[in-house]
Every structure is written in C-alpha cells, then in structure tokens.
Design an enzyme around this catalytic site. Structure first.
Site, mmCIF file in Angstrom:
data_model
loop_
_atom_site.group_PDB
_atom_site.id
_atom_site.type_symbol
_atom_site.label_atom_id
_atom_site.label_comp_id
_atom_site.label_asym_id
_atom_site.label_seq_id
_atom_site.Cartn_x
_atom_site.Cartn_y
_atom_site.Cartn_z
ATOM 1 N N CYS A 108 0.841 -1.204 0.000
ATOM 2 C CA CYS A 108 0.000 0.000 0.000
ATOM 3 C C CYS A 108 0.873 1.250 0.000
ATOM 4 O O CYS A 108 0.603 2.210 -0.721
ATOM 5 C CB CYS A 108 -0.919 -0.018 1.212
ATOM 6 S SG CYS A 108 -2.047 1.381 1.289
ATOM 7 N N CYS A 200 -4.373 -2.629 5.762
ATOM 8 C CA CYS A 200 -4.281 -1.235 5.337
ATOM 9 C C CYS A 200 -5.503 -0.803 4.524
ATOM 10 O O CYS A 200 -5.815 -1.405 3.499
ATOM 11 C CB CYS A 200 -3.010 -1.069 4.497
ATOM 12 S SG CYS A 200 -2.712 0.598 3.915
#
Length: 362
Positions: A108, A200
């Site tokens: 991410c 995330c």
C-alpha cells in the site's frame, strides 16, 4: 512559502503532522484517500465509538474534515479503489493462495501512499508530501524514527527511493505520548482515537469471515509433524502462518499439547503441520533468499542487521548479493521466518531497503 500535501487518515498521527507543518510555516493542504469500497462485505468488528450507520472509513473521513476545519487547512478527497484492488488486494489474495504470508501495508505504501498520492499531491502544487508515519528522512534517505517503539521504517522499505527527497515525516523525532498531548491541546476529535489496526485501508474485521468472500474455504487435517497423528481440522491454510500458536482450537483432544505451533503447510495435500513447543527445530532457520529487493541506498554492505517482522528486534546478518534484486542472508538461528513476509535491512538506523522472503532453509 513551500506547499505540503499531508495524507489525512482521520487518525491522531496525521492530524498532529498537519499541525506541526503549519506551525513550521508551510502552506498545508490535506488529502484523504478512499481506497476500499466500504459498501461491500461490511463485516467490521464492533466498535462502540462508531456510529452504527457509518462504516469506519467514512467515519475516518468525517474526522479528517473536522480536524482540517479546526486547524484551518483545506481537505481534498480522492478515490483509488480500483488501483488498490489491482496493486495491493490482488497481491494479498495471490500470496495467500500460495500459502505465503503477505504484507499488504508494505505494498500500500509502495503503490498508493507514495506513488498515486505523490502524483496527486504534485497536481495540487505540492513541493513536498507528508504523512503521520514514524520514520525519519535525512538527506533523502530513510532512517528509523527517534521513537523506536513506534518506528515504521519497516513498512516504508519498498517505496521508490527517489520519492524520499520530497517527503516529510513531521513525527520523526516525537514520541507517541507527545503526539496525543498536542492533539489534546488543540482539542481535536482524534486526540483519544484508537490507533487503526487490521489490513491497510480495509480496517479491522472478522478476518476469517472477510476472506471467505474472496477465497474458497478448504478445510483439511491438522497433523503432528513428529508423530503423523491427526489432531484436528483446520479452516483453510490461508488462515494460518508459520509460528502461529493461537487459533488452532485443538485443546488436548487426541493427545494434543496446548503449546502447539504451526511449522509447515502442505498445499498439495492441504495439511497443516504443527509441533509441540516453541523450541522445536522446525521453527528455526539460519538462511533465507530475499527476492525483488528494493535498494534504498547505493551501499552494498555485507554485514548489517535485518527484520523479518515489524515488531522483531534487529538480527545481525551477512548479505550475499546473487542478482540485481536478489540477496541471500545468513544469520544466527531465527524463529518463524516465513515465506511471503518482508525482510528489511538496516545499517544502524539507516534503512538499506527491503524485499520478499522467497525461501527459508536451515
């Protein structure tokens, strides 16, 4: 006046990062990223601090709005739902299918926060980007934060090194207690907000229930690797990682000792192997191949330290360079080094880079 675009997550760290930058005289702009479609598979774990009609992601956005209004900076919002799916979540699922242990937070940062976010910030006129990460930049290089207990350089080791020259980490020399103190002084809604956990941008969920939406559940046998005795049944190999102890739900049936650890996955036979005791030889290794290594410096040191997991203490290691982006590590016996996880190298506090653990041997 230099312009900084801050990634506003709706949490206390990014809130205080924005405050500190404004106090330092920057023109501060907030940017909130929506990277997951919260309308699907809405199975978040219960959180008494959230409105039952608002999913955590939208609550985070609402909090970010309130914070930005309070400190007097504009807030933009951008959607990267497709990009997150293509570059982060698909990788996550693919690694689980292979029986490996992925780290979506690292990906991410690489593809979303320090790529797409960076490009959007430049469109908004940014000279720099900033986040609430606990890490340090010195002369364009990544270092551990002063607060070693909160240091997040491990999760940033896969970022394109050329980005760091334009990155600010306002919390690099501040401890978490001070961050919350500053937020309280400004009477921010995020001052006592719980730190985010879970995957995330997807958030804290019932992990087993969530994954069933994307991967078929294939139960199989749990077998004692020493005796070959079947001790029970697993929910699916993807739900377990090497070294795991909790969640086996075996008790003492079939003679199983309560202190059992996952030591091997056999994908072909769909068997989860366990062994008694945390000192068993199956959990330990002294050599690993790291592939797709992202070098953050031009240094090619042979003696340094490594981390195989975020909360792990630094382990002294020897590095052998066997390809453009492949290395072989040797180290004193380390526990539960797991294929698919990230290995990050350090020379003192300097982060040298990181890559994916591809093979682990004794």
């Amino acid at each position: 006046m230099k312009t900084v675009v801050v990634g506003m997550s709706g949490g206390v760290d990014s809130s205080v990062a924005a405050i500190l930058l404004k106090k330092q005289g920057y023109n501060v702009i907030g940017l909130f990223m929506r990277n997951w479609d919260s309308s699907i598979n809405n199975d978040y774990l219960g959180n008494p601090n959230l409105d039952n009609d608002i999913c955590p992601q939208e609550q985070d956005y609402n909090d970010a709005v309130l914070v930005c209004n309070k400190i007097g900076i504009p807030l933009h919002r951008v959607d990267y739902v497709k990009e997150y799916w293509d570059n982060v979540f698909t990788y996550f699922l693919d690694e689980l299918k292979k029986g490996r242990t992925p780290n979506p937070d690292v990906m991410c940062n690489k593809y979303i926060k320090f790529d797409l976010f960076y490009k959007k910030a430049k469109e908004l006129g940014a000279d720099y980007i900033a986040t609430g990460h606990y890490a340090k930049i010195i002369d364009g290089k990544l270092y551990k934060a002063s607060d070693k207990n909160k240091d997040q350089s491990y999760f940033l080791a896969y970022v394109n090194k050329d980005i760091f020259k334009d990155v600010l980490f306002p919390l690099q020399d501040i401890e978490k207690t001070e961050v919350r103190k500053i937020a309280s002084e400004y009477d921010l809604i995020t001052a006592k907000k719980k730190d985010s956990t879970g995957i995330c941008f997807i958030g804290e969920r019932n992990f087993t229930k969530f994954l069933k939406n994307y991967l078929p559940n294939q139960p199989g046998k749990i077998v004692d690797i020493d005796t070959n005795i079947v001790l029970g049944e697993h929910m699916g190999l993807m739900y377990y990682t090497i070294g795991q102890r909790k969640g086996l739900n075996l008790g003492n049936k079939n003679g199983a000792n309560k202190k059992l650890f996952v030591v091997k996955k056999d994908l072909d036979k769909n068997i989860l192997y366990v062994c008694c005791g945390d000192e068993n030889n199956y959990l330990y290794s002294n050599k690993a191949i790291i592939k797709d290594f992202n070098f953050l410096t031009n240094d090619r040191v042979e003696e340094c330290t490594c981390k195989f997991r975020y909360r792990q203490a630094d382990i002294p290691c020897h590095v052998k360079y066997i390809g453009d982006n492949e290395i072989e590590l040797t180290y004193d016996s380390a526990k539960a080094v797991t294929e698919g996880q990230f290995c990050v190298l350090y020379k003192d506090d300097l982060c040298l880079g990181g890559g994916i653990i591809d093979k682990v041997t004794k």
